[in-house]
Design an enzyme around this catalytic site. Structure first.
Site, PDB file in Angstrom:
ATOM      1  N   ASN A 204     -11.721  39.784   5.034  1.00 47.90           N
ATOM      2  CA  ASN A 204     -10.792  39.207   4.055  1.00 47.90           C
ATOM      3  C   ASN A 204     -11.345  37.893   3.510  1.00 47.90           C
ATOM      4  O   ASN A 204     -11.825  37.053   4.278  1.00 47.90           O
ATOM      5  CB  ASN A 204      -9.457  38.939   4.780  1.00 47.90           C
ATOM      6  CG  ASN A 204      -8.313  38.591   3.847  1.00 47.90           C
ATOM      7  OD1 ASN A 204      -8.041  39.316   2.893  1.00 47.90           O
ATOM      8  ND2 ASN A 204      -7.638  37.483   4.113  1.00 47.90           N
ATOM      9  N   HIS A 241      -5.996  34.515  -4.978  1.00 47.79           N
ATOM     10  CA  HIS A 241      -5.201  33.342  -5.350  1.00 47.79           C
ATOM     11  C   HIS A 241      -5.690  32.883  -6.730  1.00 47.79           C
ATOM     12  O   HIS A 241      -6.815  32.392  -6.853  1.00 47.79           O
ATOM     13  CB  HIS A 241      -5.410  32.208  -4.333  1.00 47.79           C
ATOM     14  CG  HIS A 241      -4.917  32.539  -2.964  1.00 47.79           C
ATOM     15  ND1 HIS A 241      -3.579  32.687  -2.671  1.00 47.79           N
ATOM     16  CD2 HIS A 241      -5.573  32.745  -1.789  1.00 47.79           C
ATOM     17  CE1 HIS A 241      -3.431  32.964  -1.390  1.00 47.79           C
ATOM     18  NE2 HIS A 241      -4.630  33.019  -0.828  1.00 47.79           N
ATOM     19  N   GLU A 270      -3.329  38.469  -0.593  1.00 46.65           N
ATOM     20  CA  GLU A 270      -2.597  37.193  -0.618  1.00 46.65           C
ATOM     21  C   GLU A 270      -2.282  36.793  -2.051  1.00 46.65           C
ATOM     22  O   GLU A 270      -2.370  35.619  -2.428  1.00 46.65           O
ATOM     23  CB  GLU A 270      -3.427  36.094   0.068  1.00 46.65           C
ATOM     24  CG  GLU A 270      -3.810  36.427   1.497  1.00 46.65           C
ATOM     25  CD  GLU A 270      -4.581  35.308   2.193  1.00 46.65           C
ATOM     26  OE1 GLU A 270      -4.617  34.177   1.683  1.00 46.65           O
ATOM     27  OE2 GLU A 270      -5.162  35.592   3.257  1.00 46.65           O
ATOM     28  N   ASP A 272      -1.201  35.469  -5.435  1.00 50.12           N
ATOM     29  CA  ASP A 272      -0.299  34.563  -6.157  1.00 50.12           C
ATOM     30  C   ASP A 272      -1.020  34.121  -7.418  1.00 50.12           C
ATOM     31  O   ASP A 272      -2.245  34.022  -7.444  1.00 50.12           O
ATOM     32  CB  ASP A 272       0.202  33.379  -5.307  1.00 50.12           C
ATOM     33  CG  ASP A 272      -0.881  32.652  -4.538  1.00 50.12           C
ATOM     34  OD1 ASP A 272      -2.058  32.715  -4.932  1.00 50.12           O
ATOM     35  OD2 ASP A 272      -0.543  31.991  -3.532  1.00 50.12           O
TER      36      ASP A 272
HETATM   37  O1  G3I Z   1       4.708  23.790  11.130  1.00 48.49           O
HETATM   38  C1  G3I Z   1       4.145  22.496  10.912  1.00 48.49           C
HETATM   39  C2  G3I Z   1       5.225  21.430  10.921  1.00 48.49           C
HETATM   40  O2  G3I Z   1       5.828  21.377  12.194  1.00 48.49           O
HETATM   41  C3  G3I Z   1       4.595  20.096  10.566  1.00 48.49           C
HETATM   42  O3  G3I Z   1       5.577  19.137  10.466  1.00 48.49           O
HETATM   43  C4  G3I Z   1       3.848  20.185   9.247  1.00 48.49           C
HETATM   44  C5  G3I Z   1       3.121  18.898   8.913  1.00 48.49           C
HETATM   45  O4  G3I Z   1       1.979  19.113   8.149  1.00 48.49           O
HETATM   46  O5  G3I Z   1       2.880  21.222   9.349  1.00 48.49           O
HETATM   47  C6  G3I Z   1       3.432  22.488   9.599  1.00 48.49           C
HETATM   48  O6  G3I Z   1       2.401  23.420   9.651  1.00 48.49           O
HETATM   49  C7  G3I Z   1       1.794  23.771   8.420  1.00 48.49           C
HETATM   50  C8  G3I Z   1       1.863  25.279   8.269  1.00 48.49           C
HETATM   51  O7  G3I Z   1       1.177  25.672   7.093  1.00 48.49           O
HETATM   52  C9  G3I Z   1       3.285  25.806   8.207  1.00 48.49           C
HETATM   53  O8  G3I Z   1       3.926  25.379   7.059  1.00 48.49           O
HETATM   54  C10 G3I Z   1       0.352  23.318   8.433  1.00 48.49           C
HETATM   55  O9  G3I Z   1       0.285  21.903   8.439  1.00 48.49           O
HETATM   56  C11 G3I Z   1      -0.360  23.856   7.230  1.00 48.49           C
HETATM   57  O10 G3I Z   1      -1.756  23.560   7.357  1.00 48.49           O
HETATM   58  C12 G3I Z   1      -0.176  25.336   7.125  1.00 48.49           C
HETATM   59  O11 G3I Z   1      -0.776  25.774   5.924  1.00 48.49           O
HETATM   60  C13 G3I Z   1      -1.102  27.138   5.873  1.00 48.49           C
HETATM   61  C14 G3I Z   1      -2.561  27.299   5.519  1.00 48.49           C
HETATM   62  O12 G3I Z   1      -2.868  28.667   5.384  1.00 48.49           O
HETATM   63  C15 G3I Z   1      -3.463  26.696   6.568  1.00 48.49           C
HETATM   64  O13 G3I Z   1      -4.774  26.963   6.327  1.00 48.49           O
HETATM   65  C16 G3I Z   1      -0.219  27.807   4.825  1.00 48.49           C
HETATM   66  O14 G3I Z   1       1.139  27.804   5.272  1.00 48.49           O
HETATM   67  C17 G3I Z   1      -0.675  29.249   4.601  1.00 48.49           C
HETATM   68  O15 G3I Z   1      -0.009  29.784   3.499  1.00 48.49           O
HETATM   69  C18 G3I Z   1      -2.163  29.275   4.327  1.00 48.49           C
HETATM   70  O16 G3I Z   1      -2.568  30.619   4.199  1.00 48.49           O
HETATM   71  C19 G3I Z   1      -3.940  30.808   3.878  1.00 48.49           C
HETATM   72  C20 G3I Z   1      -4.371  32.105   4.531  1.00 48.49           C
HETATM   73  O17 G3I Z   1      -4.119  32.069   5.895  1.00 48.49           O
HETATM   74  C21 G3I Z   1      -5.840  32.375   4.246  1.00 48.49           C
HETATM   75  N1  G3I Z   1      -6.125  32.335   2.847  1.00 48.49           N
HETATM   76  C22 G3I Z   1      -5.686  31.139   2.144  1.00 48.49           C
HETATM   77  C23 G3I Z   1      -4.203  30.915   2.369  1.00 48.49           C
HETATM   78  C24 G3I Z   1      -3.719  29.747   1.573  1.00 48.49           C
HETATM   79  O18 G3I Z   1      -4.311  28.547   2.007  1.00 48.49           O
END
Ligand code: G3I
Length: 457
Positions: A204, A241, A270, A272
């Site tokens: 992926n 994306h 994924e 969007d």
């Molecule tokens: O849950 C914690 C929360 O407790 C805390 O207060 C907050 C502070 O930053 O962070 C929260 O966690 C975050 C998590 O998303 C849940 O919302 C992380 O910081 C944040 O880094 C995380 O981001 C995710 C990201 O991947 C990380 O790489 C995104 O939700 C998620 O949509 C994204 O998904 C990725 C795929 O896995 C791979 N392809 C790209 C895609 C978009 O970046």
């Protein structure tokens, strides 16, 4: 009132017109009654799924769950199956939030994409500091444990995520996983196959949508190589994306088709698209139609439900607005899916490729050596065994390796075992002179110091 011939004919004309209007209305009703009214149902008309990323903590939001249950037939945990979530401490696995999503999906008859077993990002801190053989063992153990835990419940695994550089280099991303050796990706796929043989195994990535890009070409060459050598890969995920800086490329369908032509399924994993209104809607329509035009494109997953659920919320990139209302992009996708129609189904076939090894032209058989690296923790271990061919190529090998009493082997990969005899499987018996292949196993107890010997033919 006396009817004149003129008034009769006028009455007849009115009657005819009314009848025609009635028939036409009936025809319209019949058409819309046949058209599926949800994303999942409309995709199912061509044996495809329509999925979304789901966050466990939103499963208590009734608007969110209402749309999820109504519209989608596939679910990807957005963060809950990543390495930091499932193995926060080495050897101690945590599946609570992932289970909540998997259980919800299955209770609603939805399937699950597993995201993701091996990735340079979102590694727990204990893994971030690891390198070399310890990391190789740790990631293979992770793949094995997580895939085994969910065995039989996952439609497709993103076995490896985002392993290539952006830009023009076409190189592998320089990550701690890559530094364990260029074969780390195929080792992960083999471990996943051994653990969950019924799941599709996907590579992926993002920025792989434009056929002309170096990254797309590099991933293509890797998949081509894997297929030619029998590395167990079944599918390629295109994250897709899109935004104004990275728009839907004009050759998107070509990219999907070219990968499918390698003998793998393709999935949009994924999706969007930042934007709004008709421009966003037409981009979504193009992506949907591209998938529909490629027989081996199994389905589309959007990366969230409402704009407010998106990792790029400010770009309003999804199909529902923050209140859960359907956007023009939703209608465009639904109409595109319905344009295939219930009678014009596309059959998606998963083919199992058997690599036949021809031995007649193999070089003269030679000897081999075996070495082990052991990753031991309190109560458990992973052993990686490297089989190295001598000065001539070998066609098959057997390693003799005894384990101490008190140990129990709980899983093996890339090998068939009979007691202390560990032999090659169909795809890794041939090893060129001076080259090596690796197999592994995990177990409970203490592995101690191991003394393998190797024989080859
Ligand atoms: O849950 C914690 C929360 O407790 C805390 O207060 C907050 C502070 O930053 O962070 C929260 O966690 C975050 C998590 O998303 C849940 O919302 C992380 O910081 C944040 O880094 C995380 O981001 C995710 C990201 O991947 C990380 O790489 C995104 O939700 C998620 O949509 C994204 O998904 C990725 C795929 O896995 C791979 N392809 C790209 C895609 C978009 O970046």
């Amino acid at each position: 009132m006396k009817l004149t011939s003129r008034s009769v004919s006028r009455a007849a004309l009115v009657s005819t017109v009314l009848t025609a209007v009635t028939l036409s209305a009936a025809a319209l009703v019949a058409t819309s009654a046949n058209a599926a009214t949800t994303l999942g149902a409309s995709a199912a008309q061509s044996d495809r799924y329509f999925g979304t990323a789901v966050a466990a903590f939103k499963l208590s939001d009734s608007t969110y769950v209402g749309i999820l249950n109504r519209e989608f037939t596939m679910v990807t945990p957005e963060n809950e199956m990543k390495i930091d979530a499932t193995e926060p401490t080495q050897g101690q696995f945590s599946f609570g939030n992932a289970d909540r999503i998997v259980n919800h999906a299955r209770s609603q008859g939805m399937r699950v994409r597993g995201h993701t077993l091996a990735w340079h990002s979102q590694q727990p801190s204990w893994m971030q500091g690891m390198e070399g053989s310890a990391l190789r063992s740790a990631i293979l153990n992770h793949v094995t444990q997580v895939a085994t835990y969910y065995k039989g419940k996952i439609y497709a695994w993103d076995v490896v995520n985002e392993a290539f550089e952006d830009g023009s280099s076409g190189a592998r991303r320089n990550s701690n996983l890559q530094r364990t050796g260029n074969d780390w990706i195929e080792a992960a796929f083999r471990a996943a196959r051994a653990a969950d043989p019924g799941a599709k195994l996907c590579y992926n990535d993002y920025n792989t949508d434009d056929w002309t890009h170096a990254k797309t070409q590099a991933v293509y060459r890797m998949v081509q190589d894997f297929k030619s050598r029998g590395v167990p890969i079944d599918c390629v995920g295109f994250q897709s994306h899109f935004n104004p800086q990275s728009p839907v490329p004009s050759n998107y369908q070509t990219t999907l088709q070219n990968f499918a032509n390698l003998g793998v399924d393709v999935q949009i994993t994924e999706l969007d698209i930042e934007g709004s209104g008709t421009t966003q809607a037409s981009n979504y329509e193009r992506v949907t139609k591209a998938c529909l035009a490629v027989t081996r494109c199994n389905g589309i997953t959007v990366w969230g439900i409402r704009d407010s659920d998106s990792w790029r919320a400010s770009g309003t990139p999804l199909l529902f607005d923050g209140s859960g209302n359907k956007k023009p992009a939703y209608t465009a996708v639904l109409d595109a899916l319905n344009s295939v129609g219930p009678t014009s189904t596309t059959t998606t076939t998963t083919t199992t490729t058997t690599t036949t090894t021809t031995t007649s032209s193999d070089p003269v058989p030679g000897g081999c050596t075996a070495t082990t690296s052991v990753n031991q923790w309190n109560g458990g271990f992973v052993v990686t065994v490297r089989v190295t061919a001598g000065s001539t190529a070998i066609r098959s090998w057997t390693v003799t390796l005894a384990l101490p009493s008190g140990t129990t082997v709980t899983g093996v990969w890339n090998v068939q075992r009979s007691g202390n005899q560990w032999s090659n499987v169909s795809y890794n018996g041939n090893v060129a002179a001076g080259q090596y292949t690796e197999f592994g196993f995990q177990g409970t107890g203490t592995a101690g110091t191991l003394s393998p010997t190797c024989t080859a033919a």
